[in-house]
Design a protein around this motif. Structure first.
Motif, mmCIF file in Angstrom:
data_model
loop_
_atom_site.group_PDB
_atom_site.id
_atom_site.type_symbol
_atom_site.label_atom_id
_atom_site.label_comp_id
_atom_site.label_asym_id
_atom_site.label_seq_id
_atom_site.Cartn_x
_atom_site.Cartn_y
_atom_site.Cartn_z
ATOM 1 N N SER A 55 0.822 -1.211 0.000
ATOM 2 C CA SER A 55 0.000 0.000 0.000
ATOM 3 C C SER A 55 0.863 1.270 0.000
ATOM 4 C CB SER A 55 -0.950 -0.006 1.196
ATOM 5 O OG SER A 55 -0.215 -0.110 2.387
ATOM 6 N N PRO A 99 -0.789 4.845 -4.925
ATOM 7 C CA PRO A 99 -1.436 6.112 -4.545
ATOM 8 C C PRO A 99 -2.762 5.862 -3.830
ATOM 9 C CG PRO A 99 -0.896 6.084 -6.900
ATOM 10 C CD PRO A 99 -0.578 4.731 -6.368
ATOM 11 N N PHE A 100 -3.484 4.839 -4.255
ATOM 12 C CA PHE A 100 -4.756 4.507 -3.621
ATOM 13 C C PHE A 100 -4.823 2.999 -3.377
ATOM 14 C CE2 PHE A 100 -5.517 8.288 -6.199
ATOM 15 C CZ PHE A 100 -6.062 9.146 -5.264
ATOM 16 N N SER A 101 -4.509 2.582 -2.155
ATOM 17 C CA SER A 101 -4.702 1.179 -1.808
ATOM 18 C C SER A 101 -6.176 1.018 -1.442
ATOM 19 C CB SER A 101 -3.821 0.814 -0.627
ATOM 20 O OG SER A 101 -4.205 1.577 0.494
ATOM 21 N N ASN A 129 -7.747 2.982 1.251
ATOM 22 C CA ASN A 129 -7.784 4.415 1.037
ATOM 23 C C ASN A 129 -8.583 4.746 -0.228
ATOM 24 O OD1 ASN A 129 -6.987 7.101 1.308
ATOM 25 N ND2 ASN A 129 -5.162 6.823 0.061
ATOM 26 N N ALA A 130 -9.318 3.770 -0.733
ATOM 27 C CA ALA A 130 -10.009 3.969 -2.013
ATOM 28 C C ALA A 130 -11.393 4.575 -1.785
ATOM 29 C CB ALA A 130 -10.140 2.648 -2.750
#
Lengths: 188, 293
Positions: free
Chosen positions: B283, B287-289, B292-293
Motif C-alpha cells: 500500500s 497512490p490509492f490502496s 484508502n479507495a
C-alpha cells in the motif's frame, strides 16, 4: 459460545486457545495463489501475557472468548485481592495477584484503570499512562543539579523504584510513565 | 503489441484458490441482472488473441483478487502479463528476470528447480517421494510455528507449507531466483514435462523471498485445457466453494485453432516497485490502496 472463522480474524480479536483467552496482535494472510491460503497469526495469551504464533488453515474456526476491556476505579487491596469498582453501576470486581502482578506498584486508590474481564473476572489491569506518586526514600541530592545529568534511585509510596534527577527530595511528588517505568517530571 | 482485454467478463477462472469479484450488470432485454466477473488476470482473452494470430502481446493494467489483503497483497493491483511465441519455459524465465533487472538493477540471476530447492533449502532430498511426516518433521526442524487445521497425512498441503514457510523466505536474497518445474498437480495451464510427468513447466520468480512473477510454457491443447478446468470445478465442489461459468469462448478458440507454441508470464508491478523502493508494504507504493479507495 460463538465460533469465529479465520476470515474474521483481525487485530484485537479475542478467542480461546487451549482453554485460555487470547488476543490477536498480528494476522497475515499467506495466499500463495496456486494453493491453500493460511493465516499466520501472532496472539497474546491474556493470562500469561506471552505472545505465541500459529498458522491456521484458512476457514478454520476458533471459539470466541468473552473478553472485554472496561474502565474501573481502583479501591484498595486486602493483601489477597485488589478491589475495583464500576463508578456508574457501583459493581465491584476483585482481581487476583496474578492479574495485577506487573502493575501493582502503579495502582493508586481512586485512579481509573482499564481492566480486562474474562467471563466477568479481571485477568489483567492497565493503570493510567501517567501517575503521580510521593517519594518516600531517596539519597539527598546536590543543589543546582538539573534533569538529564545523571540521577539516583527513589522509592515511591507504592513501592515502585524509579531513577529520578538528583534534586528530587523525600516528600516531593513526581509524575511517572507506568508503561516504561520512567520518571517524567516533578508534580506541581 | 500492447493489448486491451476486458476486465469484466461473464466467465471466471475456475482455479480453486482464486476468488473473482463479481458484480451484477443490467443489460437491455434481460429481466434480471446478469452476473459478471472482474478478471484475476488477462490470461483467457489474451490466449484468444494468440489463437487468432496476434503474435507477441502484452497487457499492463489492473486485475482483481477477492479476499487478498496483506502487506504483500491488494484486492486491486497492477499486472504486467506477456506472451512470447516460440519461447520455451527457460527462455521465458530469462526474459522475466531481465525485465525485473531493468527496475531492480543488475542482480545476479539464479535458476533452481522445485525439487532442488527442497533439497538445498529444506534438506528434503526428494520431495516427490517424501511423506507428510517428512514434511512435518522439516517444519519442526526449522522452528516453524504450529499449524492448525491440516490433516496429518495431507502430504500436498504439508509440502506447500514447507515451500511457503521454509523455502520461499530464502529465495531471491540479493538475487533473482527462478523456481521452476512445479509439481504436475500445480500445473494450472502449463504443459506437463515430457521428461518427467511429475513436473509441470511452470515457474515463479522470487526476489527477497517475495514472488514477483508466475509463468508457464503454455498448454496448447483445447481438450486438455477443458479437462483441467473440469478438475478445478470438481475441486471447488469438493471443498464447498462456489462454482463459476467456464470460459467457453476460450475453450472454443483453443479447439478451433490450438494455441501457438508459446510461453507467458504475469508479473506483479506493485510488488516490483515495493522492492525497488524498499517499502514495508504494497500500500506504501500505491497512490490509492483499498484501505484508502
Amino acid at each position: 459460545m460463538a465460533s469465529v472463522s479465520t476470515s474474521e480474524f483481525k487485530n484485537g480479536l479475542k478467542f480461546l486457545m487451549d482453554g485460555q483467552p487470547c488476543s490477536i496482535v498480528d494476522n497475515q494472510i499467506v495466499q500463495p495463489g496456486k494453493g491453500q491460503a493460511f493465516n499466520r497469526v501472532k496472539f497474546r495469551n491474556l493470562i500469561t501475557g506471552r505472545v505465541l504464533e500459529k498458522t491456521f488453515k484458512s476457514g478454520e474456526k476458533v471459539e470466541a472468548a468473552d473478553v472485554m476491556d472496561t474502565d474501573l476505579q481502583y479501591l484498595y487491596t486486602d493483601g489477597e485481592f485488589w478491589h475495583f469498582m464500576d463508578p456508574a453501576s457501583f459493581d465491584q470486581y476483585q482481581a487476583s495477584e496474578a492479574a495485577v502482578a506487573d502493575v501493582q506498584k502503579w495502582l493508586i486508590e481512586q485512579d481509573m484503570c482499564t481492566v480486562t474481564l474474562w467471563n466477568g473476572d479481571p485477568i489483567s489491569v492497565a493503570p493510567p499512562k501517567q501517575v503521580v506518586l510521593e517519594v518516600t526514600e531517596t539519597d539527598p541530592g546536590l543543589k543546582g543539579d538539573t534533569a538529564g545529568t545523571g540521577g539516583k534511585p527513589a522509592t515511591l509510596s507504592t513501592g515502585a523504584v524509579v531513577q529520578v534527577p538528583l534534586f528530587i527530595q523525600i516528600g516531593e511528588k513526581v509524575i511517572c510513565n507506568t508503561q516504561t517505568g520512567e520518571y517524567i517530571s516533578r508534580a506541581k | 503489441m500492447e493489448v486491451d482485454t476486458p476486465m469484466l467478463s461473464q466467465y471466471a477462472t475456475p482455479d480453486r484458490h482464486l476468488d473473482s469479484l463479481k458484480t451484477a450488470v443490467r443489460l437491455p432485454g434481460q429481466a434480471t441482472m446478469q452476473t459478471y466477473y472482474l478478471h484475476t488476470s488477462p490470461e483467457y482473452p489474451m490466449k484468444r488473441l494468440l489463437c487468432a494470430g496476434s503474435g507477441d502481446i502484452f497487457y499492463l493494467g489492473k486485475v482483481f483478487r477477492n479476499g487478498d489483503l496483506s502487506p504483500r497483497h491488494q484486492v486491486e493491483f497492477t499486472m504486467l502479463e506477456w506472451y512470447r511465441l516460440g519461447f520455451n519455459m527457460v527462455e521465458m524465465m530469462q526474459e522475466a528476470a531481465h525485465v525485473i533487472q531493468v527496475v531492480l538493477g543488475d542482480l545476479p540471476i539464479e535458476a533452481i528447480t522445485y525439487q532442488q530447492a527442497f533439497q538445498k533449502y529444506a534438506n528434503l532430498a526428494n520431495i516427490h517421494n517424501a511423506t507428510a511426516a517428512d514434511c512435518r518433521a522439516c517444519l519442526r526442524a526449522f522452528n516453524i510455528p504450529e499449524v492448525v487445521g491440516v490433516e496429518a497425512d495431507d502430504k500436498a498441503l504439508w509440502e506447500q507449507l514447507v515451500l511457503t514457510e521454509v523455502i520461499e523466505p530464502q529465495l531471491g536474497l540479493e538475487r533473482i531466483t527462478c523456481l521452476s518445474h512445479y509439481p504436475a498437480r500445480d500445473a494450472a495451464l502449463a504443459q506437463i514435462s515430457t521428461e518427467n510427468p511429475q513436473e509441470a513447466l511452470r515457474f515463479e520468480v522470487f526476489v527477497q523471498g517475495m514472488e514477483l512473477a508466475n509463468g508457464y510454457q503454455e498448454l496448447q491443447d483445447g481438450e486438455i485445457t477443458h479437462q483441467r478446468f473440469q478438475q478445478s470445478l470438481q475441486q471447488r465442489q469438493a471443498d464447498g466453494v462456489e462454482s463459476v461459468p467456464l470460459d467457453e469462448r476460450l475453450l472454443a478458440g483453443l479447439t478451433e485453432a490450438s494455441l501457438p507454441a508459446c510461453s507467458g508470464v504475469a508479473l506483479g508491478v506493485d510488488r516490483l516497485f515495493h522492492l525497488a523502493l524498499g517499502a514495508n508494504q504494497l500500500s506504501e507504493v500505491m497512490p490509492f490502496s483499498i484501505e484508502n479507495a
